[in-house]
Design a protein around this motif. Structure first.
Motif, PDB file in Angstrom:
ATOM      1  N   SER A   1       0.824  -1.224   0.000  1.00 34.70           N
ATOM      2  CA  SER A   1       0.000   0.000   0.000  1.00 34.70           C
ATOM      3  C   SER A   1       0.854   1.269   0.000  1.00 34.70           C
ATOM      4  O   SER A   1       0.358   2.353   0.328  1.00 34.70           O
ATOM      5  CB  SER A   1      -0.925   0.001   1.218  1.00 34.70           C
ATOM      6  OG  SER A   1      -0.173   0.004   2.424  1.00 34.70           O
TER       7      SER A   1
ATOM      8  N   LYS B   1       2.084   3.511  -2.053  1.00 34.92           N
ATOM      9  CA  LYS B   1       1.731   4.748  -2.761  1.00 34.92           C
ATOM     10  C   LYS B   1       0.625   5.518  -2.049  1.00 34.92           C
ATOM     11  O   LYS B   1       0.579   6.740  -2.111  1.00 34.92           O
ATOM     12  CB  LYS B   1       1.314   4.425  -4.197  1.00 34.92           C
ATOM     13  CG  LYS B   1       2.472   3.945  -5.072  1.00 34.92           C
ATOM     14  CD  LYS B   1       1.997   3.679  -6.496  1.00 34.92           C
ATOM     15  CE  LYS B   1       3.146   3.176  -7.357  1.00 34.92           C
ATOM     16  NZ  LYS B   1       2.699   2.863  -8.740  1.00 34.92           N
TER      17      LYS B   1
ATOM     18  N   ASP C   1      -2.616   5.943  -2.620  1.00 35.24           N
ATOM     19  CA  ASP C   1      -3.805   6.438  -3.309  1.00 35.24           C
ATOM     20  C   ASP C   1      -4.934   5.417  -3.167  1.00 35.24           C
ATOM     21  O   ASP C   1      -4.707   4.255  -2.817  1.00 35.24           O
ATOM     22  CB  ASP C   1      -3.495   6.707  -4.784  1.00 35.24           C
ATOM     23  CG  ASP C   1      -3.026   5.458  -5.516  1.00 35.24           C
ATOM     24  OD1 ASP C   1      -3.873   4.690  -5.998  1.00 35.24           O
ATOM     25  OD2 ASP C   1      -1.791   5.234  -5.572  1.00 35.24           O
TER      26      ASP C   1
ATOM     27  N   ASP D   1      -6.818   3.590  -5.180  1.00 37.44           N
ATOM     28  CA  ASP D   1      -6.718   2.336  -5.924  1.00 37.44           C
ATOM     29  C   ASP D   1      -5.680   1.406  -5.303  1.00 37.44           C
ATOM     30  O   ASP D   1      -5.894   0.186  -5.210  1.00 37.44           O
ATOM     31  CB  ASP D   1      -6.347   2.612  -7.385  1.00 37.44           C
ATOM     32  CG  ASP D   1      -7.500   3.228  -8.165  1.00 37.44           C
ATOM     33  OD1 ASP D   1      -8.647   3.121  -7.700  1.00 37.44           O
ATOM     34  OD2 ASP D   1      -7.241   3.828  -9.230  1.00 37.44           O
ATOM     35  N   THR D   2      -4.555   1.989  -4.880  1.00 39.04           N
ATOM     36  CA  THR D   2      -3.503   1.187  -4.253  1.00 39.04           C
ATOM     37  C   THR D   2      -3.978   0.592  -2.945  1.00 39.04           C
ATOM     38  O   THR D   2      -3.754  -0.599  -2.666  1.00 39.04           O
ATOM     39  CB  THR D   2      -2.250   2.051  -4.022  1.00 39.04           C
ATOM     40  OG1 THR D   2      -1.735   2.482  -5.279  1.00 39.04           O
ATOM     41  CG2 THR D   2      -1.178   1.260  -3.281  1.00 39.04           C
TER      42      THR D   2
ATOM     43  N   SER E   1      -6.368  -2.297  -3.577  1.00 42.21           N
ATOM     44  CA  SER E   1      -5.651  -3.506  -3.992  1.00 42.21           C
ATOM     45  C   SER E   1      -4.891  -4.126  -2.823  1.00 42.21           C
ATOM     46  O   SER E   1      -4.837  -5.355  -2.688  1.00 42.21           O
ATOM     47  CB  SER E   1      -4.685  -3.172  -5.131  1.00 42.21           C
ATOM     48  OG  SER E   1      -5.372  -2.760  -6.289  1.00 42.21           O
ATOM     49  N   ALA E   2      -4.308  -3.277  -1.975  1.00 45.19           N
ATOM     50  CA  ALA E   2      -3.581  -3.783  -0.808  1.00 45.19           C
ATOM     51  C   ALA E   2      -4.523  -4.503   0.152  1.00 45.19           C
ATOM     52  O   ALA E   2      -4.142  -5.491   0.793  1.00 45.19           O
ATOM     53  CB  ALA E   2      -2.869  -2.637  -0.106  1.00 45.19           C
TER      54      ALA E   2
ATOM     55  N   VAL F   1       0.328  -3.121  -7.635  1.00 48.50           N
ATOM     56  CA  VAL F   1       0.304  -1.670  -7.434  1.00 48.50           C
ATOM     57  C   VAL F   1       1.510  -1.199  -6.633  1.00 48.50           C
ATOM     58  O   VAL F   1       1.792   0.000  -6.575  1.00 48.50           O
ATOM     59  CB  VAL F   1      -0.987  -1.242  -6.705  1.00 48.50           C
ATOM     60  CG1 VAL F   1      -2.208  -1.538  -7.566  1.00 48.50           C
ATOM     61  CG2 VAL F   1      -1.108  -1.937  -5.339  1.00 48.50           C
ATOM     62  N   ALA F   2       2.245  -2.109  -6.035  1.00 52.84           N
ATOM     63  CA  ALA F   2       3.383  -1.759  -5.202  1.00 52.84           C
ATOM     64  C   ALA F   2       4.567  -1.316  -6.055  1.00 52.84           C
ATOM     65  O   ALA F   2       4.650  -1.652  -7.237  1.00 52.84           O
ATOM     66  CB  ALA F   2       3.783  -2.957  -4.339  1.00 52.84           C
TER      67      ALA F   2
END
Length: 489
Positions: A153, A155, A157, A159-160, A163-164, A238-239
């Motif tokens: 996680s 970033k 944001d 969306d990140t 996903s995390a 996303v990482a």
């Protein structure tokens, strides 16, 4: 240094490094990164220093304490765990060099937290590798999940973070709902959870119960990403790229397939599981995952997503090899952990180098990029050929052993899967190599050359490891062959 003491140092040192990084980060970036590099080198020295005793047939062990009657936190060094620990500690050095270049090159925020969580993840990895029983393994398996969540996680944001949460949710749900009950069931029927040569379940459980317990373990160890518990892995893309390398090569997914292999060898026992027809489903589940994930990868246009589904497929090579239940295949499973680590970390390093230098993420954008980034794309080409299994790369060695084990077992499903997936791997990797080197250059988003020197140094080093393992794999094969030689004291 006494090997029993070295085990505790190997687990405690990354924790001390994490504290040192946190304190150093308040003083200067250079000091923080120096602590990271010195800690990574020190861990590798401690872990690799235990190898002579392993080759001599010794199995150093230490018990920290008993939590409840029959439940102790204990550690023991054996061939599979030593391979995992040596691999992770060695690659931590290269990943740290890469991370410094990547994080600076992209001006990433919260770098101190990044390096701290990375060190915590390595501490958990050492605990997983050296766990002497199921209880200890579960504790450090969960610690690995929790310590990597802030990295995924990073970033921050929406969306990140979403996903995390998928990453965390899938891994925690599978471990608590499936892995933990399987552990409790094992302690109940076997009276112990200690990892023992030949297994602990023979004569204690039979029939369909064996297949059910195996299913609880396989799907409970979500980090192995056997379908359908694989969704966390693409979500984790996303990482930042160094985290992707940690997830795919250094620690997380390797903890998954390592755990399944260790369960088959030391809890079920290869001979016992081979004698139970209810365990045969695992080869089919792994084969389905390999083919399905390869087909999904074939349709991807984003480079990191393609690599993510490639990892899902490659992990099940290890699971399938372990499920073949023949010595050659079990050794092949262990070797593929090394081969995949070298090849896949090279691919992710290359993807991160491309993003850092050119901000390109889609396959179509890679046309002609080999002429601008020859070092990076040469390394990418080596990593891709290793995933396919072409000599002289590491992937050829592991596939040779897995295929030999499948033929030894006369397992046509495994043989067919290896051949088919090799063709599919070639179908999605070779066009990328062709585009990068021979296609007309795509419209550049900016004028660029190679990524920062530290990034190029790291990706070149892992590419050389991918080639070098083809020629210098004897020590790994010798160590893992001890699993079935009975040579342990």
């Amino acid at each position: 240094m006494n090997a029993d003491t070295a085990i505790l140092i190997a687990i405690g040192l990354p924790l001390a490094v994490a504290l040192g990084i946190t304190l150093a980060g308040r003083i200067s970036d250079n000091l923080r990164e120096a602590v990271t590099l010195v800690g990574a080198v020190a861990l590798a020295i401690v872990v690799w220093g235990m190898l002579p005793e392993l080759f001599a047939g010794l199995r150093p062990a230490v018990e920290v304490g008993e939590i409840l009657p029959g439940l102790s936190v204990a550690f023991r060094v054996e061939p599979l765990g030593m391979l995992f620990a040596a691999l992770a500690s060695g690659l931590w050095i290269i990943n740290s060099v890469y991370s410094i270049g990547y994080m600076r090159g992209n001006r990433e925020k919260k770098q101190t937290r990044f390096y701290t969580c990375f060190a915590l993840a390595l501490a958990a990895t050492m605990g997983v590798a050296f766990a002497a029983n199921l209880f200890t393994l579960f504790l450090f398996y969960e610690m690995l999940t929790l310590s990597t969540y802030p990295l995924v996680s990073h970033k921050g944001d929406p969306d990140t973070v979403r996903s995390a949460r998928t990453y965390l949710g899938v891994l925690l749900c599978t471990s608590i709902a499936l892995f933990l009950p399987a552990i409790i069931w094992t302690y109940q029927v076997a009276g112990t959870g200690d990892f023992t040569e030949g297994g602990i379940l023979a004569g204690k459980i039979e029939g369909s119960d064996v297949g059910l317990l195996l299913a609880l373990f396989v799907f409970g160890v979500g980090k192995a990403a056997v379908m359908p518990v694989h969704r966390w892995l693409p979500a984790a893309m996303v990482a930042p790229t160094p985290v992707s390398a940690l997830l795919h090569a250094v620690a997380v997914v390797k903890a998954g397939v390592f755990t399944i292999t260790k369960l088959i060898v030391y809890v079920f026992g290869v001979e016992f599981l081979f004698s139970e027809p209810s365990s045969e489903w695992l080869v089919f589940a792994a084969a389905f995952t390999i083919i399905a994930a390869s087909l999904v990868a074939l349709r991807q246009q984003n480079l990191k997503r393609l690599l993510a589904y490639s990892t899902v497929a490659q992990l099940s090579y290890v699971v399938m090899a372990a499920a073949v239940l023949k010595p050659l295949a079990e050794v092949g499973a262990a070797i593929h952990m090394v081969a995949h680590a070298f090849g896949k970390i090279t691919l992710f390093f290359a993807a991160g180098a491309i993003y850092t230098a050119a901000k390109k993420t889609e396959l179509i954008q890679l046309r002609g990029i080999g002429r601008r980034m020859p070092w990076t794309m040469a390394a990418f080409s080596i990593g891709a050929l290793s995933m396919i299994g072409v000599p002289p790369t590491a992937g050829f060695v592991s596939k040779w052993y897995i295929l030999a084990g499948a033929l030894q077992a006369e397992n046509l499903v495994a043989v067919f899967t290896i051949i088919t997936s090799t063709v599919l791997n070639a179908a999605y990797f070779l066009p990328i190599i062709y585009m990068a080197w021979f296609a007309p250059e795509a419209a550049a988003t900016k004028d660029h050359g190679e990524a920062p020197p530290l990034v190029v140094l790291a990706v070149t080093a892992t590419a050389l490891l991918t080639l070098g393992f083809f020629f210098f794999n004897g020590p790994v094969i010798e160590l893992e062959s001890q699993l079935f030689s009975g040579d342990s004291r």
